[in-house]
Design a protein around this motif. Sequence first.
Motif, PDB file in Angstrom:
ATOM      1  N   ARG A 137      -5.596  42.041   9.433  1.00  0.00           N
ATOM      2  CA  ARG A 137      -5.499  43.033  10.507  1.00  0.00           C
ATOM      3  C   ARG A 137      -6.845  43.213  11.196  1.00  0.00           C
ATOM      4  O   ARG A 137      -6.899  43.414  12.423  1.00  0.00           O
TER       5      ARG A 137
ATOM      6  N   ARG B 136       3.892  41.823  -0.883  1.00  0.00           N
ATOM      7  CA  ARG B 136       3.437  43.069  -1.521  1.00  0.00           C
ATOM      8  C   ARG B 136       4.611  43.951  -1.926  1.00  0.00           C
ATOM      9  O   ARG B 136       4.635  44.510  -3.028  1.00  0.00           O
TER      10      ARG B 136
ATOM     11  N   ILE C 182      -4.026  41.645   3.550  1.00  0.00           N
ATOM     12  CA  ILE C 182      -3.441  42.200   4.782  1.00  0.00           C
ATOM     13  C   ILE C 182      -4.504  42.929   5.603  1.00  0.00           C
ATOM     14  O   ILE C 182      -4.566  42.775   6.834  1.00  0.00           O
TER      15      ILE C 182
ATOM     16  N   ILE D 298       0.602  38.403   8.252  1.00  0.00           N
ATOM     17  CA  ILE D 298       0.666  39.796   7.811  1.00  0.00           C
ATOM     18  C   ILE D 298       2.087  40.166   7.409  1.00  0.00           C
ATOM     19  O   ILE D 298       2.319  40.810   6.374  1.00  0.00           O
TER      20      ILE D 298
ATOM     21  N   PHE E  58       2.825  38.544   4.047  1.00  0.00           N
ATOM     22  CA  PHE E  58       2.137  39.230   2.946  1.00  0.00           C
ATOM     23  C   PHE E  58       2.712  40.623   2.715  1.00  0.00           C
ATOM     24  O   PHE E  58       2.702  41.119   1.567  1.00  0.00           O
ATOM     25  N   ASP E  59       3.211  41.271   3.776  1.00  0.00           N
ATOM     26  CA  ASP E  59       3.885  42.561   3.606  1.00  0.00           C
ATOM     27  C   ASP E  59       5.112  42.413   2.694  1.00  0.00           C
ATOM     28  O   ASP E  59       5.330  43.222   1.788  1.00  0.00           O
TER      29      ASP E  59
ATOM     30  N   GLY F  57       2.389  33.393   3.849  1.00  0.00           N
ATOM     31  CA  GLY F  57       1.230  34.123   4.348  1.00  0.00           C
ATOM     32  C   GLY F  57      -0.016  33.257   4.400  1.00  0.00           C
ATOM     33  O   GLY F  57      -0.750  33.246   5.396  1.00  0.00           O
TER      34      GLY F  57
END
Length: 296
Positions: free
Chosen positions: A292, A272, A288, A265, A268-269, A252
């Motif tokens: 965005r 998470r 995130i 994103i 990082f999703d 990320g």
Amino acid sequence: MTRAGCRGQPKSLPHSADRPVSDYEGQIALRRMAGDDDAQIDLAGAALLLASRECPDISQTPYYEHLDELTTAVARTFEDLPDGASRKRDALATVIHDDFGYRGDQQSYDDLQNANLMQVIDRRKGLPIALGILHIHCGRRLGWDICGLNFPGHFLIRLDDGAKRTILDPFNNGTERSVAELRELLKATQGPDSELTPDHYAMVSNRDILIRLQNNRKIRLLKANRVADGLTVVEDMLLFAPGEVALWHEAGVLNAHLENFRAAIIAFDHCRDLTSNPGERARVAGLISKLRARLN
């Protein structure tokens, strides 16, 4: 002792023909490795597969043949040595360092080639972890109890032979390291207040060895400001270690640095979703949200 000289290709190797591994074949093989139990991973074979990602036009076959040659020579030397507590260590050191001339690269330690097993074999020199993989491969092919250690800063090997446990330094000709030397080495790499703990003697997994090998390459690429190449190394690691939170986080960060915001994103999703710490989850969620906002 198992029979020496049999081909040590991992079961996930994409082909057996004497030709280079294509990018697609390499990705498929690494993804298959993600589903393997750690003990199923052929450490040297996987390291060669990763090396081929940087040497796409070179066949791996001669390197597997070299691994066979090393293993056969270690077995023969072991049989010829007189009985003794250091017989296995002596066989490894004699063959790998004396007969074949492998050594730690003291002069150009940060050379990228030192973390690529194909180039290490070509040059007969490399980083501690690359040389250690050769030791571990030969020992395991012969049925010996040998593994990498969870020792920071400098890769070491543990060789167990009955009641005798030996710590070997593959970067320094397979020399046996005493407790005092380990303490000194730890302080030199981790700071003067560092102390040895039982965890430093613990076995490290095959996946962790491969991640540590590739991290050496990634760090050198990032130091040279080759961020895109560093990201490629991280993405290859994620193919065989998709459960590693730190790798998703790094993917990320690097994608964001390269302004690949959608890819950042997604990474990082994953980070998470894999993170169990509520505070860390909130922090990543904040990253995130900021990314965005940059897409709008």
